[in-house]
Design an enzyme around this catalytic site. Structure first.
Site, mmCIF file in Angstrom:
data_model
loop_
_atom_site.group_PDB
_atom_site.id
_atom_site.type_symbol
_atom_site.label_atom_id
_atom_site.label_comp_id
_atom_site.label_asym_id
_atom_site.label_seq_id
_atom_site.Cartn_x
_atom_site.Cartn_y
_atom_site.Cartn_z
ATOM 1 N N MET A 111 11.975 24.042 3.641
ATOM 2 C CA MET A 111 11.196 23.274 2.657
ATOM 3 C C MET A 111 12.091 22.504 1.688
ATOM 4 O O MET A 111 11.835 21.345 1.367
ATOM 5 C CB MET A 111 10.264 24.203 1.877
ATOM 6 C CG MET A 111 9.314 23.454 0.962
ATOM 7 S SD MET A 111 8.289 24.524 -0.037
ATOM 8 C CE MET A 111 7.263 25.296 1.188
ATOM 9 N N ARG A 126 -10.261 -1.118 14.779
ATOM 10 C CA ARG A 126 -10.006 -0.112 13.758
ATOM 11 C C ARG A 126 -10.871 -0.498 12.567
ATOM 12 O O ARG A 126 -11.902 0.083 12.328
ATOM 13 C CB ARG A 126 -8.502 -0.159 13.430
ATOM 14 C CG ARG A 126 -7.944 1.040 12.749
ATOM 15 C CD ARG A 126 -6.443 0.932 12.566
ATOM 16 N NE ARG A 126 -6.019 -0.226 11.755
ATOM 17 C CZ ARG A 126 -4.799 -0.422 11.305
ATOM 18 N NH1 ARG A 126 -3.848 0.440 11.595
ATOM 19 N NH2 ARG A 126 -4.494 -1.478 10.578
ATOM 20 N N LYS A 161 0.832 -1.207 0.000
ATOM 21 C CA LYS A 161 0.000 0.000 0.000
ATOM 22 C C LYS A 161 0.871 1.263 0.000
ATOM 23 O O LYS A 161 2.073 1.185 0.307
ATOM 24 C CB LYS A 161 -0.905 -0.028 1.234
ATOM 25 C CG LYS A 161 -0.130 -0.076 2.531
ATOM 26 C CD LYS A 161 -0.959 -0.632 3.685
ATOM 27 C CE LYS A 161 -0.142 -0.595 4.959
ATOM 28 N NZ LYS A 161 -0.720 -1.406 6.031
ATOM 29 N N TYR A 202 16.383 29.441 9.635
ATOM 30 C CA TYR A 202 15.176 30.088 10.163
ATOM 31 C C TYR A 202 15.163 30.036 11.692
ATOM 32 O O TYR A 202 15.501 29.005 12.292
ATOM 33 C CB TYR A 202 13.921 29.363 9.672
ATOM 34 C CG TYR A 202 13.533 29.664 8.245
ATOM 35 C CD1 TYR A 202 13.269 30.969 7.826
ATOM 36 C CD2 TYR A 202 13.388 28.628 7.324
ATOM 37 C CE1 TYR A 202 12.890 31.227 6.518
ATOM 38 C CE2 TYR A 202 13.000 28.879 6.017
ATOM 39 C CZ TYR A 202 12.756 30.180 5.616
ATOM 40 O OH TYR A 202 12.375 30.420 4.334
#
Ligand code: PLP
Length: 355
Positions: A296, A127, A35, A248
């Site tokens: 990023m 679940r 998956k 940053y």
């Protein structure tokens, strides 16, 4: 060739991990959970290699993943974990996909359709799957359901001592005695279940993470071979003076002059932000720390150690972010997550190079 980050994918390592899981489960069939585009590595790469390794049964989460897999493996048995809806029925038929029945609604859709579904029984995860309340009802449905597989899923297999393992094993075993006449096979184990013991294997195991080189629990590394090596080029090399900050938020302040590398990888590629000031990368056999925040598209590395001991890195050098020297489990520990999340988060813009 473009200067962009790449994943070097090893077919040999993938086949070797499959072989190990298959050997561990002798007497049972070894399927594969592929998956989420084979946990981020790409079904185009993964599916043909597993097929050549004699893997015949595959599990995906969604119908569209099954359709994509069918185009690659025309003969494979493909189960779709997330069940079925009325609007999907014709596609399941057209692409010969087998739904996993999780609810009574799924079951009604599958009646008399010859889809060979799996029946997912909930033995403790709460679940997906049919819970205890519906087990008595099931008996009457089996004759017209044409089910092929009885399955359940383990909650705590990464912790073999956890009492839920034996509780689930007992519950599943009693369901197997009750219903196995109505199906071809029974399946309980994921990777951690395969590693636990033979009694969890039943007819078919369905590992995922071990195939791709990760461990179910990063703190208990299981020694699967790394399949993906993530490499990124150095874009800039500079010397930063003591007292200056990096990146940053000025989260890292230099306390002695450093050789700083700016490398082409960021959270948009799946190098998650929580790796900032925590992870290491590898260059020339040296492990070098990530300093400052991950942005990023970029990450900054302190290469002082390497520059002093061997040579100063240059623009165009390739740094390994994840692979052999820094495993996916190492990164998982550094960022307080699991290998699954890191692999499935690998960005689409990473170039995938198959070797
Ligand atoms: C993802 C998944 C697996 C594979 O689990 P791993 O821990 O990756 O081996 C097996 N069964 C089910 C139901 C799953 O959702």
């Amino acid at each position: 060739m473009q200067r962009r980050p790449r994943l070097i994918l090893s077919g040999r390592a993938l086949a070797s991990n499959y072989q190990r899981l298959s050997d561990l489960s002798t007497g049972s069939e070894c399927g594969a959970s592929i998956k989420s585009d084979a946990y981020g590595l790409g079904i185009d790469f993964v599916a043909p290699i597993l097929w050549e390794s004699d893997c015949r049964t595959f599990f995906v989460a969604y119908l569209h993943e099954g359709v994509a897999l069918r185009a690659i493996l025309p003969e494979a048995i493909i189960y779709v974990f997330h069940g079925i809806s009325d609007s999907e029925l014709e596609y399941f038929k057209e692409y010969s996909l087998r739904p996993v029945v999780n609810t009574m609604d799924d079951l009604q859709i599958c009646m008399s359709q010859h889809l060979q579904p799996a029946v997912h029984l909930d033995t403790g995860m709460h679940r997906l799957g049919l819970g205890e309340a519906s087990w008595d009802l099931l008996e009457g449905f089996f004759p017209d359901l044409n089910a092929s597989l009885l399955m359940s899923h383990l909650v705590c297999a990464d912790d073999p001592e956890h009492p839920l393992n034996t509780i689930q094993l007992e519950r599943f075993s009693s369901l197997v005695s009750r219903f196995s006449e109505s199906v071809e096979k029974c399946s309980l184990a994921n990777t951690a279940g395969v590693l636990m013991s033979k009694s969890y294997h039943f007819d078919l195991v369905r590992p995922g993470i071990g195939l791709y080189g990760g461990s179910p629990d990063p703190l208990k590394m299981q020694g699967f071979e790394p399949v993906a090596s993530w490499q990124a080029p150095v874009l800039q090399v500079q010397t930063i003076a003591s007292g200056e900050s990096i990146g940053y938020g000025a989260s890292y302040v230099v306390d002695d002059e450093v050789t700083l590398l700016t490398v082409a990888a960021g959270y948009a590629d799946g190098y998650i932000r929580s790796l900032g000031n925590r992870a290491q990368v590898s260059l020339d056999g040296f492990l070098l720390p990530v300093v400052g925040r991950v942005s990023m598209d970029l990450v900054t590395i302190d290469a002082t150690l390497l520059a002093q001991a061997l040579r100063c890195p240059v623009v165009g050098d390739w740094v390994e972010l994840m692979g052999h020297s820094v495993t996916v489990d190492d990164l998982a520990i550094a960022s307080n997550t699991i290998s699954y999340e890191l692999l499935t988060g690998l960005g689409a813009r990473l170039e995938r190079v198959i070797t």
